[in-house]
Design a protein around this motif. Structure first.
Motif, mmCIF file in Angstrom:
data_model
loop_
_atom_site.group_PDB
_atom_site.id
_atom_site.type_symbol
_atom_site.label_atom_id
_atom_site.label_comp_id
_atom_site.label_asym_id
_atom_site.label_seq_id
_atom_site.Cartn_x
_atom_site.Cartn_y
_atom_site.Cartn_z
ATOM 1 N N PHE A 317 0.832 -1.200 0.000
ATOM 2 C CA PHE A 317 0.000 0.000 0.000
ATOM 3 C C PHE A 317 0.871 1.257 0.000
ATOM 4 O O PHE A 317 0.629 2.214 -0.737
ATOM 5 N N MET A 318 1.921 1.244 0.809
ATOM 6 C CA MET A 318 2.805 2.418 0.883
ATOM 7 C C MET A 318 3.594 2.589 -0.413
ATOM 8 O O MET A 318 3.849 3.707 -0.851
ATOM 9 N N LEU A 319 3.972 1.471 -1.038
ATOM 10 C CA LEU A 319 4.730 1.556 -2.285
ATOM 11 C C LEU A 319 3.873 2.078 -3.440
ATOM 12 O O LEU A 319 4.397 2.592 -4.429
ATOM 13 N N GLN A 320 2.570 1.949 -3.322
ATOM 14 C CA GLN A 320 1.679 2.420 -4.384
ATOM 15 C C GLN A 320 1.660 3.940 -4.487
ATOM 16 O O GLN A 320 1.205 4.485 -5.483
ATOM 17 N N ALA A 321 2.111 4.618 -3.431
ATOM 18 C CA ALA A 321 2.172 6.085 -3.467
ATOM 19 C C ALA A 321 3.632 6.515 -3.525
ATOM 20 O O ALA A 321 4.511 5.808 -3.027
ATOM 21 N N HIS A 322 3.895 7.657 -4.121
ATOM 22 C CA HIS A 322 5.261 8.176 -4.091
ATOM 23 C C HIS A 322 5.560 8.656 -2.667
ATOM 24 O O HIS A 322 4.670 9.185 -1.993
ATOM 25 N N TYR A 323 6.796 8.472 -2.220
ATOM 26 C CA TYR A 323 7.082 8.791 -0.809
ATOM 27 C C TYR A 323 6.894 10.268 -0.480
ATOM 28 O O TYR A 323 6.695 10.625 0.681
ATOM 29 N N ARG A 324 6.929 11.152 -1.522
ATOM 30 C CA ARG A 324 6.751 12.582 -1.230
ATOM 31 C C ARG A 324 5.286 13.013 -1.283
ATOM 32 O O ARG A 324 4.976 14.175 -1.053
ATOM 33 N N GLY A 340 -4.258 -6.201 -5.221
ATOM 34 C CA GLY A 340 -3.170 -5.909 -6.155
ATOM 35 C C GLY A 340 -1.939 -6.741 -5.842
ATOM 36 O O GLY A 340 -1.317 -7.330 -6.736
ATOM 37 N N LEU A 341 -1.604 -6.813 -4.560
ATOM 38 C CA LEU A 341 -0.435 -7.588 -4.132
ATOM 39 C C LEU A 341 -0.623 -9.059 -4.505
ATOM 40 O O LEU A 341 0.301 -9.713 -4.996
ATOM 41 N N ASP A 342 -1.813 -9.549 -4.288
ATOM 42 C CA ASP A 342 -2.114 -10.948 -4.597
ATOM 43 C C ASP A 342 -1.932 -11.227 -6.098
ATOM 44 O O ASP A 342 -1.348 -12.234 -6.492
ATOM 45 N N ARG A 343 -2.420 -10.313 -6.925
ATOM 46 C CA ARG A 343 -2.278 -10.477 -8.387
ATOM 47 C C ARG A 343 -0.810 -10.501 -8.788
ATOM 48 O O ARG A 343 -0.384 -11.304 -9.605
ATOM 49 N N LEU A 344 -0.036 -9.591 -8.186
ATOM 50 C CA LEU A 344 1.393 -9.505 -8.514
ATOM 51 C C LEU A 344 2.107 -10.794 -8.112
ATOM 52 O O LEU A 344 2.870 -11.370 -8.888
ATOM 53 N N MET A 345 1.834 -11.258 -6.893
ATOM 54 C CA MET A 345 2.522 -12.451 -6.391
ATOM 55 C C MET A 345 2.154 -13.690 -7.204
ATOM 56 O O MET A 345 3.003 -14.530 -7.479
ATOM 57 N N LYS A 346 0.888 -13.773 -7.586
ATOM 58 C CA LYS A 346 0.461 -14.932 -8.388
ATOM 59 C C LYS A 346 1.160 -14.931 -9.747
ATOM 60 O O LYS A 346 1.566 -15.983 -10.246
ATOM 61 N N ALA A 347 1.307 -13.741 -10.330
ATOM 62 C CA ALA A 347 1.962 -13.640 -11.642
ATOM 63 C C ALA A 347 3.439 -14.023 -11.523
ATOM 64 O O ALA A 347 3.987 -14.722 -12.380
ATOM 65 N N VAL A 348 4.088 -13.563 -10.430
ATOM 66 C CA VAL A 348 5.509 -13.898 -10.233
ATOM 67 C C VAL A 348 5.669 -15.417 -10.152
ATOM 68 O O VAL A 348 6.601 -15.997 -10.729
ATOM 69 N N GLU A 349 4.732 -16.070 -9.492
ATOM 70 C CA GLU A 349 4.769 -17.519 -9.351
ATOM 71 C C GLU A 349 4.527 -18.214 -10.699
ATOM 72 O O GLU A 349 5.134 -19.237 -11.001
ATOM 73 N N LEU A 350 3.639 -17.598 -11.476
ATOM 74 C CA LEU A 350 3.234 -18.199 -12.753
ATOM 75 C C LEU A 350 4.364 -18.207 -13.785
ATOM 76 O O LEU A 350 4.389 -19.065 -14.679
ATOM 77 N N VAL A 351 5.305 -17.271 -13.654
ATOM 78 C CA VAL A 351 6.388 -17.176 -14.649
ATOM 79 C C VAL A 351 7.125 -18.501 -14.780
ATOM 80 O O VAL A 351 7.476 -18.933 -15.884
ATOM 81 N N ALA A 386 3.058 0.422 -11.889
ATOM 82 C CA ALA A 386 2.172 0.443 -13.062
ATOM 83 C C ALA A 386 2.801 -0.371 -14.191
ATOM 84 O O ALA A 386 2.123 -1.162 -14.850
ATOM 85 N N HIS A 387 4.117 -0.225 -14.399
ATOM 86 C CA HIS A 387 4.797 -1.019 -15.427
ATOM 87 C C HIS A 387 4.795 -2.500 -15.058
ATOM 88 O O HIS A 387 4.588 -3.359 -15.912
ATOM 89 N N LEU A 388 5.026 -2.786 -13.797
ATOM 90 C CA LEU A 388 5.030 -4.188 -13.377
ATOM 91 C C LEU A 388 3.670 -4.839 -13.646
ATOM 92 O O LEU A 388 3.600 -6.014 -14.016
ATOM 93 N N PHE A 389 2.604 -4.062 -13.487
ATOM 94 C CA PHE A 389 1.274 -4.636 -13.738
ATOM 95 C C PHE A 389 0.999 -4.837 -15.231
ATOM 96 O O PHE A 389 0.195 -5.704 -15.582
ATOM 97 N N GLU A 390 1.684 -4.072 -16.099
ATOM 98 C CA GLU A 390 1.623 -4.405 -17.527
ATOM 99 C C GLU A 390 2.240 -5.789 -17.711
ATOM 100 O O GLU A 390 1.715 -6.623 -18.458
ATOM 101 N N GLY A 391 3.341 -6.019 -17.004
ATOM 102 C CA GLY A 391 3.994 -7.332 -17.050
ATOM 103 C C GLY A 391 3.056 -8.430 -16.545
ATOM 104 O O GLY A 391 3.004 -9.518 -17.120
#
Ligand code: ZN
Length: 491
Positions: A317-324, A340-351, A386-391
């Motif tokens: 959640f914190m990484l989704q916003a810019h620190y400033r 969102g985190l779940d989708r990312l982790m599942k995709a990493v596993e799927l590779v 955002a780029h990672l989610f294109e991936g």
């Protein structure tokens, strides 16, 4: 992937190309917690921001010395150099030794930081362990004429300093405004000016935490520890100083003035500040009842929380916003982060399970370049994600047979994702949360008891008793009540 790092310097108020004093080596100092209470969301943000910076700089091939202090004395309940020490106050209220308070909350802070997967700093110095260094720095400032002694305390002379230097340059405060408050000084104040701050504060008789100093039995001013400890471990000139934006004034402004007065020049090349957290659009504060500790966050035990949120959900959640940017906590936003985190982790596993084709229809090299370009631009994690989610989209499309990827690209993508997701962003795969596990156990028991109810209904007493007895053998007590049954886990 090595790129020029662009950093927003709070002092110059612009983005600059990061150039470490010694190429390949970075020294960074971050203000850590005052350990008198449980860590809350406000502690998580600087910890995650500067952990990200630490990880990123290391991924770029730098050796990084990361200093994050623990304030265990000297932080008073208000910024006007009056009132009790925060730790001593807590100790008095709880009838503990101040060092018991320090030990308890330092350990609990470390546990929370480990849960958030922040790496331990290279050195974690404490104020009480650096009395000599602090006294030495106060002596230097006195010798150089930027401080004065009054009744056993030593104060920094802001007006004197301002004749030669710019006090307020970091926070953007105007000296006239700061000095104007002078009229509000009560007749009893030892300060020449209300803008002056304590470098050494004489302690009252009943105070437990005090040290024998050259001017009195007392304690160093809160700002002093960071000047003394950063100098000790990083030298009089170092690369990065970080902290929450609430520390810009007076804490960091005072640190600059102290370095200049003691050593003749500013210590820090790049000042970095993370923005603050709001809760449902409101500032976080104890009096507002929206003060959420990390333990409450992880267990869901706060009235404002609809559920528990795992440490990685909070980190993501914190990484989704810019620190400033300011970051607003709401159940909605956190639930979205969880998905969102779940989708990312599942995709990493799927590779690892993708089938290779002759040729790739996706551009892995460009994806990698886009992500690292975003990271090199002042740690722009929202764009990087955002780029990672294109991936993620492609990985799912490749898996479904709508896109193709070569064997070599699969390997590239795997190693890239491992580096960026786990090492740089610092995410990790979490075990099924305990709460979720309990929920599944409950559902399983309910299912067995439903079958037992059906057995009873058809007068199959053997099966009904067998289910009851075998549940009892594994510690589930079943009681028949008027309109059904109840169950509980044996102690
Ligand atoms: Zn500090």
């Amino acid at each position: 992937m090595s790129k020029e790092f662009i950093v927003y310097n709070t002092l110059s108020r612009k983005k600059e190309v990061f150039k470490p004093i010694t190429p390949g080596y970075v020294g960074m100092y971050v203000c850590g917690p005052t350990v008198y209470g449980e860590a809350h969301l406000g502690h998580a943000r600087p910890a995650i921001t500067f952990d990200l910076l630490f990880r990123y700089l290391k991924s770029q091939g730098n050796k990084v010395r990361y200093i994050r202090n623990v304030t265990d004395v000297g932080h008073l309940v208000n910024d006007a150099d009056e009132g009790e020490d925060k730790i001593e106050k807590k100790a008095r209220l709880e009838q503990l030794e101040p060092m018991e308070v320090v030990q308890h909350y330092t350990l609990s802070y470390h546990k929370n930081m480990e849960q958030l997967n922040t790496l331990p700093p290279s050195i974690e110095p404490r104020a009480t362990g650096h009395m000599m260094e602090q006294i030495d720095a106060v002596k230097k400032i006195l010798e150089n004429g930027y401080a004065y002694e009054a009744n056993g305390s030593v104060y920094f002379d802001v007006e004197k300093y301002s004749q030669d230097h710019d006090y307020g340059k970091l926070s953007g405060r105007k000296l006239e405004d700061l000095l104007e408050n002078t009229r509000e000084l009560s007749g009893q104040s030892e300060k020449r000016n209300s803008a002056d701050f304590a470098l050494w504060k004489k302690a009252d008789k009943h105070v437990l935490m005090k040290w024998d100093g050259p001017w009195s039995e007392g304690v160093p001013g809160w700002h002093m520890e960071c000047t003394a400890m950063s100098t000790k471990y990083l030298g009089q000139k170092f690369d990065i100083h970080g902290g929450g934006s609430d520390l810009k004034f007076p804490h960091h402004e005072a640190e600059i003035a102290q370095s200049v007065s003691a050593y003749g020049s500013e210590s820090v090349n790049y000042w970095m500040h993370n923005n603050l957290i709001t809760i449902n659009g409101q500032k976080m504060g104890k009096s507002l009842g929206n003060f959420i500790t990390l333990n409450e966050m992880f267990s869901g035990s706060h009235d404002l929380l609809e559920q528990a949120y795992s440490p990685m959900t909070v980190r993501f959640f914190m990484l989704q916003a810019h620190y400033r940017s300011t970051l607003d906590f709401s159940n909605e936003a956190l639930q979205a982060a969880e998905k969102g985190l779940d989708r990312l982790m599942k995709a990493v596993e799927l590779v690892g399970k993708l089938n290779a084709s002759e040729k790739s229809s996706v551009d892995v090299a460009k994806l990698m370049d886009d992500v690292y370009t975003a990271m090199s631009d002042d740690l722009n994690t929202p764009i990087a994600l955002a780029h990672l989610f294109e991936g993620v989209k492609w990985i799912n499309a490749i898996h479904a047979g709508h896109q193709t990827i070569s064997a070599q690209d699969i390997e590239e993508l795997k190693s890239f994702l491992n580096t960026i997701v786990f090492e740089v962003l610092g995410l990790k795969i979490e075990e099924e949360a305990a709460a979720g596990g309990d929920e599944k156990l409950g559902q399983t028991i309910e299912l067995l008891l439903k079958l037992r109810g059906e057995a009873k209904a058809r007068k199959d007493w053997d099966t009904a008793d067998q289910i009851r007895d075998e549940l009892k053998a594994i510690g589930v007590i079943v009681k028949d009540v008027k309109d059904g049954f109840e169950w509980e886990l044996a102690e």
